[in-house]
Design an enzyme around this catalytic site. Sequence first.
Site, mmCIF file in Angstrom:
data_model
loop_
_atom_site.group_PDB
_atom_site.id
_atom_site.type_symbol
_atom_site.label_atom_id
_atom_site.label_comp_id
_atom_site.label_asym_id
_atom_site.label_seq_id
_atom_site.Cartn_x
_atom_site.Cartn_y
_atom_site.Cartn_z
ATOM 1 N N HIS A 147 50.475 4.961 32.458
ATOM 2 C CA HIS A 147 50.612 6.411 32.300
ATOM 3 C C HIS A 147 51.525 6.715 31.124
ATOM 4 O O HIS A 147 52.501 6.007 30.874
ATOM 5 C CB HIS A 147 51.205 7.032 33.574
ATOM 6 N N TYR A 202 57.331 14.018 37.914
ATOM 7 C CA TYR A 202 56.585 12.877 38.446
ATOM 8 C C TYR A 202 56.913 12.737 39.926
ATOM 9 O O TYR A 202 58.083 12.605 40.278
ATOM 10 C CB TYR A 202 57.038 11.548 37.865
ATOM 11 N N GLN A 253 59.641 9.456 45.866
ATOM 12 C CA GLN A 253 60.606 9.670 44.788
ATOM 13 C C GLN A 253 60.070 10.719 43.838
ATOM 14 O O GLN A 253 58.908 10.674 43.451
ATOM 15 C CB GLN A 253 60.834 8.338 44.052
ATOM 16 N N LYS A 262 51.272 8.094 40.892
ATOM 17 C CA LYS A 262 52.083 9.229 40.446
ATOM 18 C C LYS A 262 51.264 10.505 40.514
ATOM 19 O O LYS A 262 50.072 10.510 40.247
ATOM 20 C CB LYS A 262 52.541 9.032 38.999
#
Length: 181
Positions: free
Chosen positions: A119, A132, A47, A72
Amino acid sequence: MKIKETPLKDCYIIEPTIFEDERGYFFEKFNEEKFEQLTGLNGHFVQDNISKSSYGVLRGIHLQKGEHAQAKLVSCLEGKVWDIAVDLREDSPTFGKWFGIELTAENKLQLYVPRGFGHGFCVLTETAVFSYKCDNFYNKESEGCVKFNDPDLNIDWKIEEKDMILSEKDQKAESFKERNF
């Protein structure tokens, strides 16, 4: 691509090799095979997300819990942000420690934030576009959020708190001691 270790276990800075000439520049933003070879970590992402924010916006400290945890790979496509990663893995030698780095459109650096980390970032320019890459799909029920100004973490966000713009969720986040991850 160069991989640089941070003081946090499994958290890496990725510096691209940039080719420039009179036409502009070219660089490979990510290569799964090279990433895995250089870090020994899984670099498969499922994603991609993009956010645009104005000066003072602070997003974080966010995480996905349990089976929905996410690693990420983050970068700044426009503007400048102060990006932080917090090791929330209780079995880690760097548990409770944080690392910050300035990510900009100019330096083209990326930060790999492993699963089990919190994060966040704060926008340092008029606007910033932030990218991201996530290795797991977002799941609302698995959201976690740690207070950005938690005294146990003592994060330097590079701007004064009076200038910060936070979502309601970020304003109501758990303290590091109250965490439920």
